[in-house]
Design a protein around this motif. Structure first.
Motif, PDB file in Angstrom:
ATOM      1  N   ILE A  25       0.829  -1.201   0.000  1.00  0.00           N
ATOM      2  CA  ILE A  25       0.000   0.000   0.000  1.00  0.00           C
ATOM      3  C   ILE A  25       0.864   1.252   0.000  1.00  0.00           C
ATOM      4  CG2 ILE A  25      -1.991  -1.072   1.088  1.00  0.00           C
ATOM      5  CD1 ILE A  25      -1.070   0.214   3.746  1.00  0.00           C
ATOM      6  N   GLY A  26       0.336   2.297  -0.635  1.00  0.00           N
ATOM      7  CA  GLY A  26       0.996   3.587  -0.626  1.00  0.00           C
ATOM      8  C   GLY A  26       0.613   4.391   0.606  1.00  0.00           C
ATOM      9  N   ALA A  27       1.142   5.583   0.696  1.00  0.00           N
ATOM     10  CA  ALA A  27       0.902   6.423   1.871  1.00  0.00           C
ATOM     11  C   ALA A  27      -0.560   6.783   2.042  1.00  0.00           C
ATOM     12  CB  ALA A  27       1.747   7.697   1.776  1.00  0.00           C
ATOM     13  N   GLY A  28      -1.300   6.821   0.947  1.00  0.00           N
ATOM     14  CA  GLY A  28      -2.707   7.199   1.006  1.00  0.00           C
ATOM     15  C   GLY A  28      -3.655   6.038   0.829  1.00  0.00           C
ATOM     16  N   GLU A  29      -3.235   4.818   1.114  1.00  0.00           N
ATOM     17  CA  GLU A  29      -4.062   3.629   0.894  1.00  0.00           C
ATOM     18  C   GLU A  29      -4.258   2.841   2.178  1.00  0.00           C
ATOM     19  OE1 GLU A  29      -3.460   2.181  -3.624  1.00  0.00           O
ATOM     20  OE2 GLU A  29      -1.735   1.823  -2.311  1.00  0.00           O
ATOM     21  N   VAL A  30      -5.228   1.935   2.120  1.00  0.00           N
ATOM     22  CA  VAL A  30      -5.574   1.069   3.239  1.00  0.00           C
ATOM     23  C   VAL A  30      -5.436  -0.380   2.783  1.00  0.00           C
ATOM     24  CG1 VAL A  30      -7.416   0.361   4.812  1.00  0.00           C
ATOM     25  CG2 VAL A  30      -7.176   2.772   4.174  1.00  0.00           C
ATOM     26  N   LEU A  31      -4.816  -1.207   3.591  1.00  0.00           N
ATOM     27  CA  LEU A  31      -4.755  -2.651   3.323  1.00  0.00           C
ATOM     28  C   LEU A  31      -5.878  -3.314   4.106  1.00  0.00           C
ATOM     29  CD1 LEU A  31      -3.176  -5.000   1.959  1.00  0.00           C
ATOM     30  CD2 LEU A  31      -1.984  -5.286   4.156  1.00  0.00           C
ATOM     31  N   VAL A  32      -6.770  -4.013   3.384  1.00  0.00           N
ATOM     32  CA  VAL A  32      -7.925  -4.658   4.012  1.00  0.00           C
ATOM     33  C   VAL A  32      -7.782  -6.168   3.902  1.00  0.00           C
ATOM     34  CG1 VAL A  32     -10.438  -4.904   3.997  1.00  0.00           C
ATOM     35  CG2 VAL A  32      -9.395  -2.691   3.427  1.00  0.00           C
ATOM     36  N   GLU A  33      -7.964  -6.848   5.027  1.00  0.00           N
ATOM     37  CA  GLU A  33      -8.089  -8.305   5.011  1.00  0.00           C
ATOM     38  C   GLU A  33      -9.531  -8.620   4.625  1.00  0.00           C
ATOM     39  OE1 GLU A  33      -7.661 -12.225   7.927  1.00  0.00           O
ATOM     40  OE2 GLU A  33      -7.257 -10.213   8.712  1.00  0.00           O
ATOM     41  N   VAL A  34      -9.711  -9.190   3.457  1.00  0.00           N
ATOM     42  CA  VAL A  34     -11.057  -9.387   2.907  1.00  0.00           C
ATOM     43  C   VAL A  34     -11.732 -10.580   3.591  1.00  0.00           C
ATOM     44  CG1 VAL A  34     -12.384  -9.835   0.803  1.00  0.00           C
ATOM     45  CG2 VAL A  34     -10.295  -8.444   0.695  1.00  0.00           C
ATOM     46  N   ARG A  35     -12.963 -10.365   4.020  1.00  0.00           N
ATOM     47  CA  ARG A  35     -13.765 -11.449   4.585  1.00  0.00           C
ATOM     48  C   ARG A  35     -14.848 -11.905   3.608  1.00  0.00           C
ATOM     49  NH1 ARG A  35     -13.058 -11.411  10.190  1.00  0.00           N
ATOM     50  NH2 ARG A  35     -10.865 -10.886  10.562  1.00  0.00           N
ATOM     51  N   GLN A  82      -0.378   8.551   5.386  1.00  0.00           N
ATOM     52  CA  GLN A  82      -1.236   9.725   5.222  1.00  0.00           C
ATOM     53  C   GLN A  82      -2.714   9.447   5.521  1.00  0.00           C
ATOM     54  OE1 GLN A  82      -0.565  11.143   1.230  1.00  0.00           O
ATOM     55  NE2 GLN A  82       1.611  11.558   1.580  1.00  0.00           N
ATOM     56  N   VAL A  83      -3.049   8.240   5.893  1.00  0.00           N
ATOM     57  CA  VAL A  83      -4.438   7.872   6.170  1.00  0.00           C
ATOM     58  C   VAL A  83      -4.769   8.182   7.626  1.00  0.00           C
ATOM     59  CG1 VAL A  83      -6.100   5.976   6.283  1.00  0.00           C
ATOM     60  CG2 VAL A  83      -4.450   6.095   4.408  1.00  0.00           C
ATOM     61  N   THR A  84      -5.841   8.947   7.835  1.00  0.00           N
ATOM     62  CA  THR A  84      -6.227   9.325   9.197  1.00  0.00           C
ATOM     63  C   THR A  84      -7.594   8.779   9.603  1.00  0.00           C
ATOM     64  OG1 THR A  84      -7.171  11.404   8.360  1.00  0.00           O
ATOM     65  CG2 THR A  84      -4.868  11.453   9.101  1.00  0.00           C
ATOM     66  N   GLY A  85      -8.401   8.340   8.658  1.00  0.00           N
ATOM     67  CA  GLY A  85      -9.772   7.945   8.990  1.00  0.00           C
ATOM     68  C   GLY A  85      -9.941   6.528   9.481  1.00  0.00           C
ATOM     69  N   PHE A  86      -8.921   5.687   9.299  1.00  0.00           N
ATOM     70  CA  PHE A  86      -9.029   4.282   9.671  1.00  0.00           C
ATOM     71  C   PHE A  86      -7.784   3.838  10.431  1.00  0.00           C
ATOM     72  CE2 PHE A  86     -11.486   4.738   5.711  1.00  0.00           C
ATOM     73  CZ  PHE A  86     -12.722   4.286   6.144  1.00  0.00           C
ATOM     74  N   VAL A  87      -7.973   2.822  11.267  1.00  0.00           N
ATOM     75  CA  VAL A  87      -6.859   2.205  11.988  1.00  0.00           C
ATOM     76  C   VAL A  87      -6.999   0.698  11.872  1.00  0.00           C
ATOM     77  CG1 VAL A  87      -6.629   4.119  13.626  1.00  0.00           C
ATOM     78  CG2 VAL A  87      -8.124   2.174  14.181  1.00  0.00           C
ATOM     79  N   PRO A  88      -5.901  -0.043  12.018  1.00  0.00           N
ATOM     80  CA  PRO A  88      -5.995  -1.501  11.969  1.00  0.00           C
ATOM     81  C   PRO A  88      -7.040  -2.025  12.957  1.00  0.00           C
ATOM     82  CG  PRO A  88      -3.701  -0.833  11.859  1.00  0.00           C
ATOM     83  CD  PRO A  88      -4.489   0.409  12.148  1.00  0.00           C
ATOM     84  N   GLY A  89      -7.822  -2.976  12.489  1.00  0.00           N
ATOM     85  CA  GLY A  89      -8.879  -3.553  13.303  1.00  0.00           C
ATOM     86  C   GLY A  89     -10.261  -3.031  12.969  1.00  0.00           C
ATOM     87  N   LYS A 108      -8.602   2.673  -1.593  1.00  0.00           N
ATOM     88  CA  LYS A 108      -8.552   4.093  -1.302  1.00  0.00           C
ATOM     89  C   LYS A 108      -9.511   4.399  -0.139  1.00  0.00           C
ATOM     90  CE  LYS A 108      -5.901   5.178  -4.876  1.00  0.00           C
ATOM     91  NZ  LYS A 108      -4.521   5.704  -4.695  1.00  0.00           N
ATOM     92  N   PRO A 109      -9.107   5.217   0.816  1.00  0.00           N
ATOM     93  CA  PRO A 109      -9.999   5.533   1.940  1.00  0.00           C
ATOM     94  C   PRO A 109     -11.320   6.150   1.497  1.00  0.00           C
ATOM     95  CG  PRO A 109      -7.768   6.291   2.395  1.00  0.00           C
ATOM     96  CD  PRO A 109      -7.782   5.847   0.972  1.00  0.00           C
ATOM     97  N   GLY A 110     -11.305   6.894   0.394  1.00  0.00           N
ATOM     98  CA  GLY A 110     -12.520   7.528  -0.095  1.00  0.00           C
ATOM     99  C   GLY A 110     -13.537   6.567  -0.642  1.00  0.00           C
ATOM    100  N   ARG A 111     -13.167   5.289  -0.770  1.00  0.00           N
ATOM    101  CA  ARG A 111     -14.100   4.275  -1.240  1.00  0.00           C
ATOM    102  C   ARG A 111     -14.476   3.283  -0.148  1.00  0.00           C
ATOM    103  NH1 ARG A 111     -12.471   2.537  -7.430  1.00  0.00           N
ATOM    104  NH2 ARG A 111     -12.742   4.602  -8.370  1.00  0.00           N
ATOM    105  N   LEU A 112     -14.129   3.604   1.085  1.00  0.00           N
ATOM    106  CA  LEU A 112     -14.423   2.728   2.210  1.00  0.00           C
ATOM    107  C   LEU A 112     -15.254   3.457   3.254  1.00  0.00           C
ATOM    108  CD1 LEU A 112     -10.909   1.107   2.860  1.00  0.00           C
ATOM    109  CD2 LEU A 112     -12.837   0.070   1.646  1.00  0.00           C
ATOM    110  N   ALA A 113     -16.063   2.697   3.974  1.00  0.00           N
ATOM    111  CA  ALA A 113     -16.815   3.225   5.111  1.00  0.00           C
ATOM    112  C   ALA A 113     -16.841   2.142   6.183  1.00  0.00           C
ATOM    113  CB  ALA A 113     -18.228   3.599   4.699  1.00  0.00           C
ATOM    114  N   ARG A 114     -17.183   2.539   7.391  1.00  0.00           N
ATOM    115  CA  ARG A 114     -17.275   1.558   8.472  1.00  0.00           C
ATOM    116  C   ARG A 114     -18.472   0.643   8.228  1.00  0.00           C
ATOM    117  NH1 ARG A 114     -13.598   2.858  12.152  1.00  0.00           N
ATOM    118  NH2 ARG A 114     -12.849   5.019  12.145  1.00  0.00           N
ATOM    119  N   LYS A 115     -18.246  -0.622   8.408  1.00  0.00           N
ATOM    120  CA  LYS A 115     -19.289  -1.620   8.172  1.00  0.00           C
ATOM    121  C   LYS A 115     -20.437  -1.419   9.166  1.00  0.00           C
ATOM    122  CE  LYS A 115     -18.887  -5.885   9.722  1.00  0.00           C
ATOM    123  NZ  LYS A 115     -20.177  -6.087  10.468  1.00  0.00           N
ATOM    124  N   PRO A 116     -21.691  -1.481   8.688  1.00  0.00           N
ATOM    125  CA  PRO A 116     -22.819  -1.432   9.624  1.00  0.00           C
ATOM    126  C   PRO A 116     -22.696  -2.541  10.660  1.00  0.00           C
ATOM    127  CG  PRO A 116     -23.582  -1.149   7.377  1.00  0.00           C
ATOM    128  CD  PRO A 116     -22.138  -1.525   7.281  1.00  0.00           C
TER     129      PRO A 116
END
Length: 324
Positions: A25-35, A82-89, A108-116
């Motif tokens: 991931i780059g400085a502005g990206e999020v690595l997601v473990e896909v479920r 550079q990502v501030t909106g999300f943290v691991p977990g 990209k953080p702009g394409r993610l939201a917290r899961k309901p």
């Protein structure tokens, strides 16, 4: 990591479960473990490279992105500097253009939201793309108002099931169009009336609908217009994934604004913007109990090809999801 990938265009047989490098991931990206990952008609388009016009974006002779899938739900594994909106977990849902039929994906953080909180990962993976497109079609494209009569074509499908629920949430009277045997499902989503397209066409009652949201992608504009009021609105939110021509079912979406210039009716096509803002809006609707994902089937990652084949048949009731 394990992923479903391909090196050439073709039918689902070209897909393979492979070991590929975990994305960096780059400085502005999020690595997601896909479920879980949603299966949409767009996955079939990217896999086959059809209609041919899409290859301008996906790769002229072979896929630029070899891992399939776009919608996802999972857990944040790492974030760029550079990502501030999300943290691991954090549990998230959204989309990625780098392929979600995999154990990990960069997004990209702009394409993610917290899961309901009330949704499983499989349910959450069924929301991005289909529900977002339905929301944009009903709210933004059609600009529905309380008291209007709304028709949703393809009301039992992945996108249509959301469109029925969202249109009802806006205080409209909804008629769902679906195949034989799915009327009970469509009524359970809130539809006030159902048209079985094997017995009657959408213009059965004449031009009485203020809004038509077409998610099925096969009827000519002239037929759809006959079911609209003189100043009604048609929103085409789906294109037949295997229709003829260089842009396939998207031909109607491209024609609609031009036809609209010569009529009092408002005709337009719409495609999903895949933004976090729409996901946040949907999260509120889901948390309020207004919108509930409908899951037809789930498949394990190794059987993703079967999941795509099933979606391509066009008879799924609700969404199909791949679990990882």
């Amino acid at each position: 990591m394990k992923a479903i990938a391909q090196t050439v265009y073709g039918p689902a047989d070209v897909l393979e479960l492979r070991e590929v490098a975990r994305p960096a991931i780059g400085a502005g990206e999020v690595l997601v473990e896909v479920r879980a990952a949603g299966v949409d008609p767009g996955v079939w388009i990217a896999m086959t490279g059809r209609p041919w016009g899409v290859r301008v974006a996906f790769g002229l002779t072979r896929p630029k992105v070899q891992v399939r899938g776009r919608a996802l739900a999972g857990v944040v594994a790492a974030v760029g500097a550079q990502v501030t909106g999300f943290v691991p977990g954090d549990e998230v849902y959204g989309t990625s253009s780098t392929g979600t039929f995999a154990e990990y994906v960069a997004a990209k953080p702009g394409r993610l939201a917290r899961k309901p909180a009330g949704l499983t990962f499989a349910q959450a993976a069924a929301v991005p793309i289909s529900a977002v497109t339905a929301l944009e079609a009903v709210r933004d494209g059609a600009r529905v108002r309380p008291g209007q009569k709304v028709m949703v074509i393809g009301a039992a499908g992945g996108m249509g099931a959301y469109a029925v629920q969202i249109a009802k949430a806006y205080g409209t009277t909804v008629t769902g169009v679906c195949g034989a045997g799915k009327a009970a499902l469509v009524r359970s989503l809130g539809a006030d009336d159902v048209i079985d397209y094997t017995r009657a066409e959408v213009d059965r009652d004449g031009g009485v609908y203020d809004v038509i949201v077409d998610t099925a992608g096969c009827r000519p504009l002239s037929l759809l217009r006959r079911a609209l009021t003189p100043r009604g609105t048609l929103v085409i939110a789906g294109g037949g994934h295997d229709s003829p021509g260089p842009v396939g079912g998207y031909t109607r979406q491209m024609r609609a604004p031009f036809v609209s210039l010569f009529t009092s009716q408002r005709l337009r096509g719409i495609t999903s913007k895949e933004r976090a803002a729409e996901l946040d809006d949907l999260t509120r609707l889901i948390d309020d109990g207004v919108v509930t994902p409908v899951i037809d089937r789930t498949y394990p990652l190794a059987s993703a090809a079967d999941a795509i084949r099933y979606v391509a048949e066009g008879h799924a009731a609700g969404k199909v999801v791949v679990t990882v």
